[in-house]
Motif scaffolding. Sequence first.
Motif, PDB file in Angstrom:
ATOM      1  N   GLY A   6       0.827  -1.212   0.000  1.00 54.52           N
ATOM      2  CA  GLY A   6       0.000   0.000   0.000  1.00 54.52           C
ATOM      3  C   GLY A   6       0.855   1.253   0.000  1.00 54.52           C
ATOM      4  O   GLY A   6       0.626   2.177  -0.789  1.00 54.52           O
ATOM      5  N   LEU A   7       1.867   1.275   0.869  1.00 54.74           N
ATOM      6  CA  LEU A   7       2.739   2.450   0.957  1.00 54.74           C
ATOM      7  C   LEU A   7       3.475   2.679  -0.353  1.00 54.74           C
ATOM      8  O   LEU A   7       3.706   3.827  -0.763  1.00 54.74           O
ATOM      9  CB  LEU A   7       3.746   2.281   2.093  1.00 54.74           C
ATOM     10  N   SER A   8       3.819   1.579  -1.013  1.00 50.33           N
ATOM     11  CA  SER A   8       4.514   1.707  -2.286  1.00 50.33           C
ATOM     12  C   SER A   8       3.645   2.474  -3.297  1.00 50.33           C
ATOM     13  O   SER A   8       4.101   3.400  -3.957  1.00 50.33           O
ATOM     14  CB  SER A   8       4.874   0.310  -2.791  1.00 50.33           C
ATOM     15  N   PHE A   9       2.358   2.109  -3.373  1.00 52.56           N
ATOM     16  CA  PHE A   9       1.432   2.833  -4.269  1.00 52.56           C
ATOM     17  C   PHE A   9       1.312   4.297  -3.870  1.00 52.56           C
ATOM     18  O   PHE A   9       1.389   5.201  -4.693  1.00 52.56           O
ATOM     19  CB  PHE A   9       0.038   2.203  -4.227  1.00 52.56           C
ATOM     20  N   VAL A  10       1.109   4.517  -2.567  1.00 47.99           N
ATOM     21  CA  VAL A  10       0.890   5.876  -2.088  1.00 47.99           C
ATOM     22  C   VAL A  10       2.113   6.746  -2.389  1.00 47.99           C
ATOM     23  O   VAL A  10       1.977   7.856  -2.911  1.00 47.99           O
ATOM     24  CB  VAL A  10       0.596   5.864  -0.572  1.00 47.99           C
ATOM     25  N   LEU A  11       3.300   6.227  -2.089  1.00 52.48           N
ATOM     26  CA  LEU A  11       4.514   7.032  -2.291  1.00 52.48           C
ATOM     27  C   LEU A  11       4.754   7.327  -3.770  1.00 52.48           C
ATOM     28  O   LEU A  11       5.115   8.441  -4.144  1.00 52.48           O
ATOM     29  CB  LEU A  11       5.728   6.319  -1.681  1.00 52.48           C
ATOM     30  N   GLN A  12       4.525   6.310  -4.612  1.00 49.29           N
ATOM     31  CA  GLN A  12       4.709   6.528  -6.047  1.00 49.29           C
ATOM     32  C   GLN A  12       3.782   7.605  -6.569  1.00 49.29           C
ATOM     33  O   GLN A  12       4.182   8.497  -7.317  1.00 49.29           O
ATOM     34  CB  GLN A  12       4.406   5.232  -6.795  1.00 49.29           C
ATOM     35  N   ASN A  13       2.522   7.529  -6.165  1.00 47.16           N
ATOM     36  CA  ASN A  13       1.557   8.495  -6.676  1.00 47.16           C
ATOM     37  C   ASN A  13       1.741   9.867  -6.060  1.00 47.16           C
ATOM     38  O   ASN A  13       1.490  10.886  -6.716  1.00 47.16           O
ATOM     39  CB  ASN A  13       0.134   7.972  -6.485  1.00 47.16           C
ATOM     40  N   ALA A  14       2.203   9.890  -4.831  1.00 42.18           N
ATOM     41  CA  ALA A  14       2.520  11.182  -4.219  1.00 42.18           C
ATOM     42  C   ALA A  14       3.649  11.845  -4.996  1.00 42.18           C
ATOM     43  O   ALA A  14       3.593  13.039  -5.311  1.00 42.18           O
ATOM     44  CB  ALA A  14       2.905  10.993  -2.755  1.00 42.18           C
ATOM     45  N   ALA A  15       4.657  11.051  -5.349  1.00 37.75           N
ATOM     46  CA  ALA A  15       5.780  11.600  -6.122  1.00 37.75           C
ATOM     47  C   ALA A  15       5.297  12.098  -7.481  1.00 37.75           C
ATOM     48  O   ALA A  15       5.714  13.155  -7.958  1.00 37.75           O
ATOM     49  CB  ALA A  15       6.861  10.536  -6.299  1.00 37.75           C
ATOM     50  N   LEU A  16       4.370  11.348  -8.066  1.00 35.98           N
ATOM     51  CA  LEU A  16       3.815  11.734  -9.368  1.00 35.98           C
ATOM     52  C   LEU A  16       3.064  13.058  -9.250  1.00 35.98           C
ATOM     53  O   LEU A  16       3.169  13.941 -10.102  1.00 35.98           O
ATOM     54  CB  LEU A  16       2.868  10.626  -9.846  1.00 35.98           C
ATOM     55  N   ALA A  17       2.300  13.197  -8.168  1.00 38.14           N
ATOM     56  CA  ALA A  17       1.518  14.424  -7.978  1.00 38.14           C
ATOM     57  C   ALA A  17       2.432  15.614  -7.693  1.00 38.14           C
ATOM     58  O   ALA A  17       2.203  16.711  -8.185  1.00 38.14           O
ATOM     59  CB  ALA A  17       0.520  14.221  -6.837  1.00 38.14           C
ATOM     60  N   ILE A  18       3.439  15.395  -6.879  1.00 33.96           N
ATOM     61  CA  ILE A  18       4.290  16.517  -6.469  1.00 33.96           C
ATOM     62  C   ILE A  18       5.307  16.874  -7.553  1.00 33.96           C
ATOM     63  O   ILE A  18       5.459  18.036  -7.919  1.00 33.96           O
ATOM     64  CB  ILE A  18       5.032  16.174  -5.156  1.00 33.96           C
ATOM     65  N   PHE A  19       5.982  15.870  -8.089  1.00 38.59           N
ATOM     66  CA  PHE A  19       7.096  16.155  -9.009  1.00 38.59           C
ATOM     67  C   PHE A  19       6.703  15.998 -10.470  1.00 38.59           C
ATOM     68  O   PHE A  19       7.500  16.282 -11.350  1.00 38.59           O
ATOM     69  CB  PHE A  19       8.288  15.249  -8.679  1.00 38.59           C
ATOM     70  N   ARG A  20       5.469  15.551 -10.733  1.00 42.29           N
ATOM     71  CA  ARG A  20       4.980  15.329 -12.100  1.00 42.29           C
ATOM     72  C   ARG A  20       5.882  14.339 -12.856  1.00 42.29           C
ATOM     73  O   ARG A  20       7.016  14.111 -12.453  1.00 42.29           O
ATOM     74  CB  ARG A  20       4.866  16.674 -12.841  1.00 42.29           C
ATOM     75  N   PRO A  21       5.330  13.740 -13.928  1.00 48.14           N
ATOM     76  CA  PRO A  21       6.134  12.707 -14.618  1.00 48.14           C
ATOM     77  C   PRO A  21       7.269  13.308 -15.451  1.00 48.14           C
ATOM     78  O   PRO A  21       7.254  13.261 -16.677  1.00 48.14           O
ATOM     79  CB  PRO A  21       5.106  11.990 -15.500  1.00 48.14           C
ATOM     80  N   ILE A  22       8.210  13.892 -14.772  1.00 46.07           N
ATOM     81  CA  ILE A  22       9.359  14.495 -15.459  1.00 46.07           C
ATOM     82  C   ILE A  22      10.618  13.848 -14.908  1.00 46.07           C
ATOM     83  O   ILE A  22      10.745  13.664 -13.692  1.00 46.07           O
ATOM     84  CB  ILE A  22       9.414  16.021 -15.174  1.00 46.07           C
ATOM     85  N   TYR A  23      11.525  13.462 -15.785  1.00 47.57           N
ATOM     86  CA  TYR A  23      12.794  12.910 -15.318  1.00 47.57           C
ATOM     87  C   TYR A  23      13.619  14.004 -14.669  1.00 47.57           C
ATOM     88  O   TYR A  23      13.860  15.039 -15.275  1.00 47.57           O
ATOM     89  CB  TYR A  23      13.586  12.304 -16.481  1.00 47.57           C
ATOM     90  N   ARG A  24      14.025  13.785 -13.434  1.00 45.66           N
ATOM     91  CA  ARG A  24      14.893  14.750 -12.763  1.00 45.66           C
ATOM     92  C   ARG A  24      16.271  14.104 -12.654  1.00 45.66           C
ATOM     93  O   ARG A  24      16.541  13.381 -11.700  1.00 45.66           O
ATOM     94  CB  ARG A  24      14.394  15.063 -11.360  1.00 45.66           C
ATOM     95  N   GLY A  25      17.055  14.335 -13.649  1.00 47.67           N
ATOM     96  CA  GLY A  25      18.373  13.690 -13.641  1.00 47.67           C
ATOM     97  C   GLY A  25      19.475  14.717 -13.653  1.00 47.67           C
ATOM     98  O   GLY A  25      19.228  15.926 -13.701  1.00 47.67           O
ATOM     99  N   ILE A  26      20.678  14.240 -13.563  1.00 46.98           N
ATOM    100  CA  ILE A  26      21.836  15.119 -13.698  1.00 46.98           C
ATOM    101  C   ILE A  26      22.757  14.471 -14.710  1.00 46.98           C
ATOM    102  O   ILE A  26      22.663  13.258 -14.955  1.00 46.98           O
ATOM    103  CB  ILE A  26      22.578  15.297 -12.349  1.00 46.98           C
ATOM    104  N   ARG A  27      23.616  15.272 -15.316  1.00 40.76           N
ATOM    105  CA  ARG A  27      24.512  14.677 -16.308  1.00 40.76           C
ATOM    106  C   ARG A  27      25.579  13.852 -15.566  1.00 40.76           C
ATOM    107  O   ARG A  27      25.719  12.667 -15.811  1.00 40.76           O
ATOM    108  CB  ARG A  27      25.145  15.751 -17.177  1.00 40.76           C
ATOM    109  N   THR A  28      26.286  14.500 -14.684  1.00 46.03           N
ATOM    110  CA  THR A  28      27.277  13.771 -13.884  1.00 46.03           C
ATOM    111  C   THR A  28      27.425  14.451 -12.525  1.00 46.03           C
ATOM    112  O   THR A  28      27.168  15.639 -12.386  1.00 46.03           O
ATOM    113  CB  THR A  28      28.685  13.797 -14.525  1.00 46.03           C
ATOM    114  N   TYR A  29      27.806  13.665 -11.536  1.00 44.60           N
ATOM    115  CA  TYR A  29      28.236  14.219 -10.258  1.00 44.60           C
ATOM    116  C   TYR A  29      29.688  14.667 -10.413  1.00 44.60           C
ATOM    117  O   TYR A  29      30.086  15.742 -10.035  1.00 44.60           O
ATOM    118  CB  TYR A  29      28.202  13.161  -9.161  1.00 44.60           C
TER     119      TYR A  29
END
Lengths: 241, 299
Positions: free
Chosen positions: B107-130
């Motif tokens: 249940g928490l897995s679903f909730v957290l995934q969808n919360a992330a989707l709602a807050i951060f929208r389906p956009i890749y947040r990546g970096i080129r390199t550290y």
Amino acid sequence: MEGKVLEVSNVNSGYGHLQVLWEVSLKVSEGEFLALLGPNGAGKTTLLRTVAGVLQPWAGEVRFMGEPIGNLPVHQITRMGLSFITEDLNLFEAMTVRENLLLGAYIRRDKRVKDSLDYVLHLFPVLAERRNQLAGTLSGGERKMLALGRGLMSEPRLLLVDEPSLGLAPKLVQSVFEALLELKRRGVTILLVEQNVSASLQIADRGCVLEQGRIVLEGKSVDLLGNEHVKEAYLGIGGAS
Amino acid sequence: MQIAAMWDLFVTGILRGGLYALMAVGLALLLGVMNISSFMHGELYMIGAYMGWFAFVTLGLNPILAILFAAVGSFIVGMVIERGFFYPLRRRSKEGWLLNAYLVTVGLSFVLQNAALAIFRPIYRGIRTYWTGSIRISPAMSISADRVMGFLVAVVTIVAFWLFMRGTKIGRAIRAVAQDERGAMLVGIELDRIHTLSFGLSSMLAGIAGASLLSINPAYPSMGLLPLAKSWLVVILAGLGNIRGAIIGGFIVGIAEAASYYFLGAGWQDVTSVTMLIIILLFKPSGLFGTEVKGILER
């Protein structure tokens, strides 16, 4: 009530709907060695579990060092200075003897844990030999010694020992009892539960006999050894001829 | 097969294995100490990735600090989740803990995934390199500094965790709880605290994995699925709740996947690892390192 380490008054206890103890009362004074005797299923282990907090008393009161402990969780009662060595020992089998002993001192914050470790290893030389061996690989007698040693590492005010002779060869039983006697000499307060009546009464100061969940006899060890009921029911001597 | 190719394969496998080990150790810890079969481990990985991204991109911290930020953040998130969900559940459920706890993680897995989707929208947040640049390890081969550092982070974390479990009083207490709960209570260990701490540590390990691989796997709400599946694979392969096995198993799976990449071609690595899993379940269901002895480091 000065000098009473443990006071159990009118305690009822049991499991689920099954009542095992009926109005049990007993006292253990500072430095005393009390043996709790009785047949299988009399409720001896249940009484120890109730005192240690594994079970909660249904009625009555348990006081340790003058404080009521009836509703405290196990770890808190341990922190107050009670050490319970269970029948199945509850050793940490996949840890070494040394690690088991150190965990016995888990509640202590002082720097003298090392001294206690030396003391216990001196008291039980077999443990010193096997200090880096896993607890799960020890023999039956060594396991009992380790459980006793672990129980002592917290420097308890009261040691509850449940059936230390159970399942041991007679020679090992003797060495376990010698260890208990040694602890008594060093002033440790002990409440021992045993089926081995004569051996227990030989080392204990006082004895209580528990039958069907009630205390039926109580007295000095020498008196109990001479008591007709004890002789007949537990020592297999004499009786109505 | 050429030496260079062998070397290449080995290095790739080890790099992969570091990540798998990090994830699997956390899962094994939860299984060993709390008896939770967690299906939210991927979401903890996801949370770590977002935290790493936030610290590195938004706050502009240096890479090591960003990963540390994610580690501490995930540790706190883990402890909050334990206190908020598993602690009350444990108080109320006497029986059926295994199934109930598992369902809560799902249940928490679903909730957290969808919360992330709602807050951060389906956009890749990546970096080129550290870390920019690459490290030459042989004339024929060089690895990007990022991968090497990612691996070093994994190794340092695992070694530190191992030393913590072996050499400290609290580490010993965690192992004691895993081996004998009654015994642990009798020596004065407060189970609730150890449970909360273990959950936090497990979450922290997943968070570190998520944050340190940000340049390879950008933060995304559903990014946790593959790491979850892989870490379960490692844990089953190694034997449930066995931490030492989880570390070794992580590297075995990593190297096996790299080998299949080399010999069978890209896309076959998952087939290889799942085939290994099936074979293990058929012939040694207790896992490669599974024995009868109870414990989490030693089992």
